[in-house]
Design a protein around this motif. Structure first.
Motif, PDB file in Angstrom:
ATOM      1  N   THR A  56       0.842  -1.182   0.000  1.00 35.09           N
ATOM      2  CA  THR A  56       0.000   0.000   0.000  1.00 35.09           C
ATOM      3  C   THR A  56       0.882   1.238   0.000  1.00 35.09           C
ATOM      4  O   THR A  56       1.962   1.245   0.597  1.00 35.09           O
ATOM      5  CB  THR A  56      -0.952   0.016   1.212  1.00 35.09           C
ATOM      6  OG1 THR A  56      -1.794   1.175   1.131  1.00 35.09           O
ATOM      7  CG2 THR A  56      -0.192   0.040   2.524  1.00 35.09           C
ATOM      8  N   THR A  57       0.442   2.263  -0.720  1.00 35.35           N
ATOM      9  CA  THR A  57       1.218   3.496  -0.827  1.00 35.35           C
ATOM     10  C   THR A  57       0.308   4.686  -0.598  1.00 35.35           C
ATOM     11  O   THR A  57      -0.921   4.581  -0.675  1.00 35.35           O
ATOM     12  CB  THR A  57       1.880   3.620  -2.216  1.00 35.35           C
ATOM     13  OG1 THR A  57       0.854   3.694  -3.213  1.00 35.35           O
ATOM     14  CG2 THR A  57       2.780   2.422  -2.505  1.00 35.35           C
ATOM     15  N   GLN A  58       0.936   5.832  -0.332  1.00 31.00           N
ATOM     16  CA  GLN A  58       0.184   7.068  -0.142  1.00 31.00           C
ATOM     17  C   GLN A  58       1.010   8.230  -0.673  1.00 31.00           C
ATOM     18  O   GLN A  58       2.228   8.277  -0.481  1.00 31.00           O
ATOM     19  CB  GLN A  58      -0.138   7.294   1.338  1.00 31.00           C
ATOM     20  CG  GLN A  58      -1.006   8.513   1.597  1.00 31.00           C
ATOM     21  CD  GLN A  58      -1.375   8.659   3.068  1.00 31.00           C
ATOM     22  OE1 GLN A  58      -0.550   8.409   3.946  1.00 31.00           O
ATOM     23  NE2 GLN A  58      -2.614   9.063   3.344  1.00 31.00           N
ATOM     24  N   ARG A  59       0.357   9.136  -1.342  1.00 28.63           N
ATOM     25  CA  ARG A  59       1.039  10.324  -1.837  1.00 28.63           C
ATOM     26  C   ARG A  59       0.984  11.416  -0.774  1.00 28.63           C
ATOM     27  O   ARG A  59      -0.097  11.834  -0.350  1.00 28.63           O
ATOM     28  CB  ARG A  59       0.391  10.814  -3.131  1.00 28.63           C
ATOM     29  CG  ARG A  59       1.117  11.991  -3.761  1.00 28.63           C
ATOM     30  CD  ARG A  59       0.593  12.308  -5.148  1.00 28.63           C
ATOM     31  NE  ARG A  59       1.310  13.421  -5.752  1.00 28.63           N
ATOM     32  CZ  ARG A  59       2.505  13.337  -6.342  1.00 28.63           C
ATOM     33  NH1 ARG A  59       3.100  12.149  -6.404  1.00 28.63           N
ATOM     34  NH2 ARG A  59       3.085  14.392  -6.856  1.00 28.63           N
ATOM     35  N   LEU A  60       2.163  11.862  -0.344  1.00 27.44           N
ATOM     36  CA  LEU A  60       2.272  12.894   0.684  1.00 27.44           C
ATOM     37  C   LEU A  60       3.395  13.857   0.323  1.00 27.44           C
ATOM     38  O   LEU A  60       4.400  13.452  -0.270  1.00 27.44           O
ATOM     39  CB  LEU A  60       2.576  12.277   2.054  1.00 27.44           C
ATOM     40  CG  LEU A  60       1.484  11.460   2.758  1.00 27.44           C
ATOM     41  CD1 LEU A  60       2.056  10.840   4.013  1.00 27.44           C
ATOM     42  CD2 LEU A  60       0.286  12.336   3.092  1.00 27.44           C
ATOM     43  N   ASP A  61       3.233  15.120   0.697  1.00 26.58           N
ATOM     44  CA  ASP A  61       4.310  16.086   0.493  1.00 26.58           C
ATOM     45  C   ASP A  61       5.455  15.837   1.470  1.00 26.58           C
ATOM     46  O   ASP A  61       6.616  16.067   1.155  1.00 26.58           O
ATOM     47  CB  ASP A  61       3.777  17.514   0.669  1.00 26.58           C
ATOM     48  CG  ASP A  61       2.831  17.913  -0.451  1.00 26.58           C
ATOM     49  OD1 ASP A  61       2.965  17.352  -1.560  1.00 26.58           O
ATOM     50  OD2 ASP A  61       1.957  18.761  -0.214  1.00 26.58           O
ATOM     51  N   ALA A  62       5.122  15.357   2.659  1.00 24.00           N
ATOM     52  CA  ALA A  62       6.127  15.082   3.687  1.00 24.00           C
ATOM     53  C   ALA A  62       5.564  14.032   4.635  1.00 24.00           C
ATOM     54  O   ALA A  62       4.345  13.932   4.804  1.00 24.00           O
ATOM     55  CB  ALA A  62       6.490  16.348   4.454  1.00 24.00           C
ATOM     56  N   PRO A  63       6.431  13.233   5.265  1.00 22.04           N
ATOM     57  CA  PRO A  63       5.948  12.219   6.210  1.00 22.04           C
ATOM     58  C   PRO A  63       5.239  12.847   7.400  1.00 22.04           C
ATOM     59  O   PRO A  63       5.605  13.935   7.852  1.00 22.04           O
ATOM     60  CB  PRO A  63       7.233  11.506   6.654  1.00 22.04           C
ATOM     61  CG  PRO A  63       8.233  11.803   5.595  1.00 22.04           C
ATOM     62  CD  PRO A  63       7.898  13.159   5.076  1.00 22.04           C
ATOM     63  N   ASN A  64       4.251  12.160   7.895  1.00 16.92           N
ATOM     64  CA  ASN A  64       3.557  12.578   9.117  1.00 16.92           C
ATOM     65  C   ASN A  64       4.511  12.384  10.295  1.00 16.92           C
ATOM     66  O   ASN A  64       5.035  11.288  10.499  1.00 16.92           O
ATOM     67  CB  ASN A  64       2.295  11.730   9.306  1.00 16.92           C
ATOM     68  CG  ASN A  64       1.460  12.155  10.499  1.00 16.92           C
ATOM     69  OD1 ASN A  64       1.970  12.263  11.601  1.00 16.92           O
ATOM     70  ND2 ASN A  64       0.171  12.361  10.275  1.00 16.92           N
TER      71      ASN A  64
END
Length: 434
Positions: A56-64
Motif C-alpha cells: 500500500t502506498t500514499q502520496r504525501l508532500d512530507a511524512p507525518n
C-alpha cells in the motif's frame, strides 16, 4: 493510494514464512519512481525470508511526524494486517523511534513494524560469514537500536501497568537506563574489536601498496554481478548468488595482466539506494578497499530496468566515502540477457563503457585491455641500472612493472620500465639518465 496483493507464492521452507505488508510514500521530487523503490523493497523482503502479501502506498508532500503516513492510512494498514493475517509491516523509508512506537500501538501487539534500514540490517545479519562481517553488522544493529530503546520501553511499561499515573516511570524507565548502558558498552566493545581487525587489514593493504601492485576494486549496486566477474577473471570461488547482498566480506585475488604485470582485484560489498548511514560507518574498513584503490570498476547490471538509478545510487556512496575522484571504468554486465537493440542503445548512451558478460565471458578481454590502458596512464617511466647482486629488484620489476626495454652489460641489468607511483619510490635509487 494503491493496495496490491502479491502474486508470488509462499516460498517452500522448513518454517512458514512471515507474512509482510509493504508501505511506501510517493513524494514530489523523489529521486526514484515509487514503483522502482517498492519493487526493490519487495526483493529485499523476499531475501530476508518473508512473503509479501500486500502493498500500500500514499502520496504525501512530507511524512507525518507522528505515524509517517496519515492517521487514516495507518488505520487502513492495521485493517490490512487483519485481512491478510500479516505478521510484519515494512516501511520503505526510515522511521523515527516515536513513529515506530506509535505505529506498533495502532497495528496491535502481534504485528511487528520495521523500516527499510532494519530490513537491510536483518539481511546483512543473515549473510555475514566472517568475524569482521558479523561484528560490522552487530555494530550497525546496535547503533540503530540505541535511539529506539525509549519507545520500546515506554510501550512495554504501558502494557504492564495499564497507563495512568506512574506508568511513565518505575520499572520500565530504570530498565531503559540499564539497557542503554548495555548497548553503549556493546557498541564500545564492538568498535574496539573492529579497530583491532582493521589494524590487520590496514597492514595487508599497506603491504599491497608497498608491493607496487596496481589495486583494482569492484564496486557496484547489490546483485550487479561483481562476485561473478571476479570469479570469471581469476577462477576464484567467491559466493555468487542471484540475491541481494549475497557478498558482504571483501575478497582480494591476484591477477596477471597480459603484459606479465600482477595486479589485485577486490570484490566489495554491494551498495543500494537509501543505504543506511550506520552501515557505511560500520563497514568503513571494507569500504576502505574502494577508497584506496588505484582503479574502480563500477559494475552495473545492464539488464535491470532500473540500472540508471542504481548507477546514481553507487555514485552517491562513492562520493560519501571520498572515492569519487579515483579513475574508474563503467562496466555494463549481464549483456547476455540483452538483445541486439538493447546493446546498441547502451553503446549509444554510454559510449565509453565496457559491455561484458561474466557468464559467457564476452567482453572480458576488452575490459582487461582497458585496465591496462588506464594503468599505463598512471605509470611513470624509469630508466634503471640494477646491479647483479640485486636479482630481487629485477624479479620485482618483472612481476610488478611493464618492461619496455631490457639489456645486460658488465655493470648490471639496464631496464626501461613503466612503474606505478607507489612502487617508483622503491626503484628510484637505481634510476639513471636515459
Amino acid at each position: 493510494m494503491s493496495v496490491n496483493k502479491n502474486r508470488f507464492p509462499l516460498r517452500e521452507t522448513a518454517e512458514v514464512a512471515e507474512r509482510a505488508i509493504l508501505v511506501g510514500i510517493d513524494r514530489p521530487g523523489a529521486s526514484w519512481p515509487l514503483s522502482e523503490t517498492m519493487a526493490e523493497l519487495e526483493r529485499l523482503t523476499a531475501t530476508a525470508g518473508a512473503e509479501v502479501v500486500a502493498q500500500t502506498t500514499q502520496r504525501l508532500d512530507a511524512p507525518n511526524p507522528r505515524t509517517f503516513v496519515g492517521s487514516g492510512k495507518a488505520v487502513e494498514i492495521s485493517e490490512l494486517c487483519t485481512a491478510y493475517s500479516a505478521d510484519i509491516v515494512i516501511f520503505d523509508d526510515e522511521l523515527t523511534p516515536s513513529q515506530q512506537g506509535n505505529l506498533e500501538k495502532i497495528m496491535g501487539r502481534d504485528v511487528k513494524v520495521i523500516d527499510r534500514t532494519a530490513l537491510i540490517l536483518d539481511i546483512f545479519a543473515l549473510h555475514a560469514t566472517t568475524r569482521e562481517g558479523r561484528l560490522q553488522v552487530k555494530l550497525a544493529q546496535n547503533q540503530y537500536l540505541y535511539p529506539r530503546l525509549r519507545g520500546m520501553w515506554a510501550h512495554l511499561a504501558s502494557n504492564r501497568m495499564g497507563g495512568g499515573v506512574g506508568s511513565r516511570f518505575g520499572e520500565g524507565e530504570s530498565q531503559l537506563e540499564v539497557d542503554r548502558r548495555i548497548v553503549r558498552n556493546r557498541i564500545t566493545s564492538i568498535r574496539r574489536e573492529l579497530a583491532e581487525l582493521d589494524k590487520n587489514r590496514s597492514v595487508q593493504r599497506q603491504g599491497r601498496q608497498e608491493s607496487g601492485m596496481l589495486r583494482v576494486a569492484l564496486a557496484g549496486y547489490t546483485n550487479a554481478g561483481k562476485s561473478s566477474l571476479l570469479n570469471a577473471l581469476t577462477n576464484a570461488s567467491v559466493l555468487s548468488y542471484d540475491k541481494l547482498f549475497a557478498t558482504l566480506d571483501s575478497t582480494t585475488r591476484k591477477y596477471t595482466l597480459p603484459e606479465g604485470r600482477e595486479i589485485t582485484l577486490t570484490d566489495t560489498v554491494g551498495f543500494i539506494q537509501k543505504l543506511p548511514t550506520t552501515l557505511v560507518e560500520s563497514f568503513k574498513s571494507t569500504l576502505d578497499e574502494v577508497r584506496e584503490a588505484d582503479i574502480i570498476l563500477h559494475v552495473v547490471d545492464a539488464s535491470s530496468d532500473y540500472f540508471e538509478g542504481q548507477m546514481r545510487a553507487v555514485d552517491d556512496v562513492l562520493n560519501q566515502i571520498g572515492a569519487q575522484d579515483i579513475p574508474s571504468i563503467l562496466v555494463l554486465n549481464k549483456i547476455d540477457l540483452l538483445d541486439d537493440e538493447g546493446r546498441e542503445a547502451l553503446a549509444y548512451h554510454f559510449p565509453n563503457a565496457m559491455q561484458i558478460s561474466s557468464v559467457t565471458h564476452e567482453g572480458l578481454d576488452a575490459l582487461i585491455a582497458r585496465i591496462v590502458k588506464l594503468a599505463a596512464a598512471q605509470d611513470e617511466i624509469l630508466h634503471v641500472l640494477v646491479p647483479y647482486t640485486r636479482g630481487d629488484i629485477v624479479a620485482l620489476a618483472h612481476e610488478r612493472c611493464y618492461i619496455v626495454e631490457e639489456h645486460y652489460d658488465e655493470q648490471g641489468t639496464w631496464m626501461t620500465i613503466r612503474v606505478s607511483p607507489s612502487l617508483a619510490s622503491r626503484l628510484e635509487q637505481f634510476s639513471v639518465r636515459a
